[in-house]
Design a protein around this motif. Structure first.
Motif, PDB file in Angstrom:
ATOM      1  N   GLN A 189      18.296  12.279  12.814  1.00  0.00           N
ATOM      2  CA  GLN A 189      18.166  11.742  11.461  1.00  0.00           C
ATOM      3  C   GLN A 189      19.417  10.924  11.152  1.00  0.00           C
ATOM      4  O   GLN A 189      20.454  11.070  11.792  1.00  0.00           O
ATOM      5  CB  GLN A 189      18.053  12.885  10.434  1.00  0.00           C
ATOM      6  N   GLY A 190      19.304  10.084  10.146  1.00  0.00           N
ATOM      7  CA  GLY A 190      20.462   9.390   9.587  1.00  0.00           C
ATOM      8  C   GLY A 190      21.275   8.603  10.580  1.00  0.00           C
ATOM      9  O   GLY A 190      20.745   7.912  11.448  1.00  0.00           O
ATOM     10  N   GLU A 191      22.589   8.742  10.452  1.00  0.00           N
ATOM     11  CA  GLU A 191      23.523   7.940  11.236  1.00  0.00           C
ATOM     12  C   GLU A 191      23.429   8.179  12.744  1.00  0.00           C
ATOM     13  O   GLU A 191      23.777   7.297  13.528  1.00  0.00           O
ATOM     14  CB  GLU A 191      24.950   8.187  10.768  1.00  0.00           C
ATOM     15  N   LEU A 192      22.962   9.342  13.148  1.00  0.00           N
ATOM     16  CA  LEU A 192      22.854   9.605  14.587  1.00  0.00           C
ATOM     17  C   LEU A 192      21.754   8.787  15.246  1.00  0.00           C
ATOM     18  O   LEU A 192      21.852   8.476  16.433  1.00  0.00           O
ATOM     19  CB  LEU A 192      22.641  11.094  14.860  1.00  0.00           C
ATOM     20  N   ILE A 193      20.722   8.408  14.495  1.00  0.00           N
ATOM     21  CA  ILE A 193      19.677   7.544  15.057  1.00  0.00           C
ATOM     22  C   ILE A 193      20.296   6.217  15.470  1.00  0.00           C
ATOM     23  O   ILE A 193      20.103   5.749  16.595  1.00  0.00           O
ATOM     24  CB  ILE A 193      18.533   7.306  14.038  1.00  0.00           C
ATOM     25  N   GLU A 194      21.053   5.617  14.551  1.00  0.00           N
ATOM     26  CA  GLU A 194      21.685   4.327  14.849  1.00  0.00           C
ATOM     27  C   GLU A 194      22.710   4.446  15.968  1.00  0.00           C
ATOM     28  O   GLU A 194      22.815   3.565  16.824  1.00  0.00           O
ATOM     29  CB  GLU A 194      22.344   3.773  13.585  1.00  0.00           C
ATOM     30  N   LYS A 195      23.467   5.513  15.967  1.00  0.00           N
ATOM     31  CA  LYS A 195      24.477   5.702  17.013  1.00  0.00           C
ATOM     32  C   LYS A 195      23.810   5.819  18.380  1.00  0.00           C
ATOM     33  O   LYS A 195      24.258   5.203  19.345  1.00  0.00           O
ATOM     34  CB  LYS A 195      25.322   6.942  16.721  1.00  0.00           C
ATOM     35  N   LEU A 196      22.719   6.587  18.470  1.00  0.00           N
ATOM     36  CA  LEU A 196      22.013   6.736  19.740  1.00  0.00           C
ATOM     37  C   LEU A 196      21.405   5.404  20.182  1.00  0.00           C
ATOM     38  O   LEU A 196      21.488   5.053  21.365  1.00  0.00           O
ATOM     39  CB  LEU A 196      20.928   7.808  19.640  1.00  0.00           C
ATOM     40  N   GLU A 197      20.813   4.656  19.260  1.00  0.00           N
ATOM     41  CA  GLU A 197      20.230   3.356  19.607  1.00  0.00           C
ATOM     42  C   GLU A 197      21.285   2.419  20.178  1.00  0.00           C
ATOM     43  O   GLU A 197      21.047   1.728  21.174  1.00  0.00           O
ATOM     44  CB  GLU A 197      19.557   2.720  18.387  1.00  0.00           C
ATOM     45  N   LYS A 198      22.471   2.402  19.573  1.00  0.00           N
ATOM     46  CA  LYS A 198      23.565   1.554  20.054  1.00  0.00           C
ATOM     47  C   LYS A 198      24.002   1.984  21.452  1.00  0.00           C
ATOM     48  O   LYS A 198      24.227   1.145  22.328  1.00  0.00           O
ATOM     49  CB  LYS A 198      24.737   1.624  19.078  1.00  0.00           C
ATOM     50  N   ILE A 199      24.106   3.274  21.651  1.00  0.00           N
ATOM     51  CA  ILE A 199      24.501   3.792  22.966  1.00  0.00           C
ATOM     52  C   ILE A 199      23.473   3.400  24.022  1.00  0.00           C
ATOM     53  O   ILE A 199      23.833   2.953  25.115  1.00  0.00           O
ATOM     54  CB  ILE A 199      24.672   5.331  22.915  1.00  0.00           C
ATOM     55  N   VAL A 247      27.902  10.645  27.247  1.00  0.00           N
ATOM     56  CA  VAL A 247      28.459  10.106  26.003  1.00  0.00           C
ATOM     57  C   VAL A 247      28.365  11.186  24.928  1.00  0.00           C
ATOM     58  O   VAL A 247      27.327  11.823  24.776  1.00  0.00           O
ATOM     59  CB  VAL A 247      27.672   8.850  25.550  1.00  0.00           C
ATOM     60  N   VAL A 248      29.451  11.373  24.201  1.00  0.00           N
ATOM     61  CA  VAL A 248      29.452  12.325  23.097  1.00  0.00           C
ATOM     62  C   VAL A 248      28.807  11.647  21.895  1.00  0.00           C
ATOM     63  O   VAL A 248      29.283  10.624  21.405  1.00  0.00           O
ATOM     64  CB  VAL A 248      30.882  12.790  22.760  1.00  0.00           C
ATOM     65  N   LEU A 249      27.721  12.225  21.433  1.00  0.00           N
ATOM     66  CA  LEU A 249      26.981  11.687  20.296  1.00  0.00           C
ATOM     67  C   LEU A 249      27.506  12.239  18.977  1.00  0.00           C
ATOM     68  O   LEU A 249      27.511  11.553  17.964  1.00  0.00           O
ATOM     69  CB  LEU A 249      25.495  12.019  20.462  1.00  0.00           C
ATOM     70  N   TYR A 250      27.978  13.492  18.987  1.00  0.00           N
ATOM     71  CA  TYR A 250      28.477  14.113  17.761  1.00  0.00           C
ATOM     72  C   TYR A 250      29.543  15.140  18.087  1.00  0.00           C
ATOM     73  O   TYR A 250      29.398  15.923  19.030  1.00  0.00           O
ATOM     74  CB  TYR A 250      27.336  14.808  17.006  1.00  0.00           C
ATOM     75  N   GLU A 251      30.594  15.132  17.291  1.00  0.00           N
ATOM     76  CA  GLU A 251      31.606  16.189  17.274  1.00  0.00           C
ATOM     77  C   GLU A 251      31.964  16.409  15.818  1.00  0.00           C
ATOM     78  O   GLU A 251      32.213  15.448  15.095  1.00  0.00           O
ATOM     79  CB  GLU A 251      32.864  15.781  18.042  1.00  0.00           C
ATOM     80  N   GLY A 252      31.989  17.621  15.380  1.00  0.00           N
ATOM     81  CA  GLY A 252      32.300  17.920  13.986  1.00  0.00           C
ATOM     82  C   GLY A 252      31.993  19.367  13.691  1.00  0.00           C
ATOM     83  O   GLY A 252      32.277  20.235  14.512  1.00  0.00           O
ATOM     84  N   SER A 253      31.368  19.619  12.554  1.00  0.00           N
ATOM     85  CA  SER A 253      30.996  20.988  12.192  1.00  0.00           C
ATOM     86  C   SER A 253      29.491  21.182  12.384  1.00  0.00           C
ATOM     87  O   SER A 253      28.724  20.226  12.399  1.00  0.00           O
ATOM     88  CB  SER A 253      31.355  21.266  10.732  1.00  0.00           C
ATOM     89  N   VAL A 254      29.085  22.443  12.521  1.00  0.00           N
ATOM     90  CA  VAL A 254      27.655  22.750  12.604  1.00  0.00           C
ATOM     91  C   VAL A 254      26.979  22.334  11.299  1.00  0.00           C
ATOM     92  O   VAL A 254      25.889  21.778  11.306  1.00  0.00           O
ATOM     93  CB  VAL A 254      27.420  24.251  12.896  1.00  0.00           C
ATOM     94  N   ARG A 255      27.643  22.576  10.176  1.00  0.00           N
ATOM     95  CA  ARG A 255      27.070  22.195   8.883  1.00  0.00           C
ATOM     96  C   ARG A 255      26.781  20.690   8.845  1.00  0.00           C
ATOM     97  O   ARG A 255      25.755  20.257   8.339  1.00  0.00           O
ATOM     98  CB  ARG A 255      27.995  22.570   7.734  1.00  0.00           C
ATOM     99  N   GLY A 256      27.656  19.884   9.380  1.00  0.00           N
ATOM    100  CA  GLY A 256      27.456  18.440   9.403  1.00  0.00           C
ATOM    101  C   GLY A 256      26.349  18.010  10.339  1.00  0.00           C
ATOM    102  O   GLY A 256      25.657  17.015  10.094  1.00  0.00           O
ATOM    103  N   LEU A 257      26.158  18.745  11.430  1.00  0.00           N
ATOM    104  CA  LEU A 257      25.148  18.383  12.423  1.00  0.00           C
ATOM    105  C   LEU A 257      23.739  18.807  12.022  1.00  0.00           C
ATOM    106  O   LEU A 257      22.773  18.113  12.338  1.00  0.00           O
ATOM    107  CB  LEU A 257      25.501  18.989  13.782  1.00  0.00           C
TER     108      LEU A 257
END
Length: 97
Positions: free
Chosen positions: A37-47, A56-66
């Motif tokens: 969902q959201g910003e990760l869709i665009e990030k994955l498409e760019k990758i 490639v690391v798609l996300y690093e942060g908190s579980v709440r954010g993911l």
């Protein structure tokens, strides 16, 4: 049976004893198996357009954010945050590769 999170009981024991100070979880998925969902869709498409070599690391942060960004892919990470209740959803650090 423990499913994908085979260390949940140990994580929980450490949380109960107060010895769990941090928890990082790395999950590796094929891009086709992700439901984002959201910003990760665009990030994955760019990758995928760039076609980088290797992982490639798609996300690093908190579980709440993911959770809202990959709701179908975070069950194991959410379970770890529940097992490590002293850290919770804000301090358990997931990495989605």
């Amino acid at each position: 049976p423990s499913g994908a999170l085979w260390g949940a009981q140990d994580i929980n024991k450490m949380a109960c004893r107060g010895t769990l100070h941090s928890l990082c979880i790395t999950m590796k998925k094929h891009p086709g198996s992700l439901k984002l969902q959201g910003e990760l869709i665009e990030k994955l498409e760019k990758i995928l357009e760039e076609k980088p070599e290797g992982e490639v690391v798609l996300y690093e942060g908190s579980v709440r954010g993911l959770c809202p960004l990959a709701p179908n892919n975070v069950n194991t990470m959410a379970a770890a945050a529940l097992a490590g209740f002293n850290l919770g959803f804000d301090k358990v650090q997931p990495k989605l590769v």
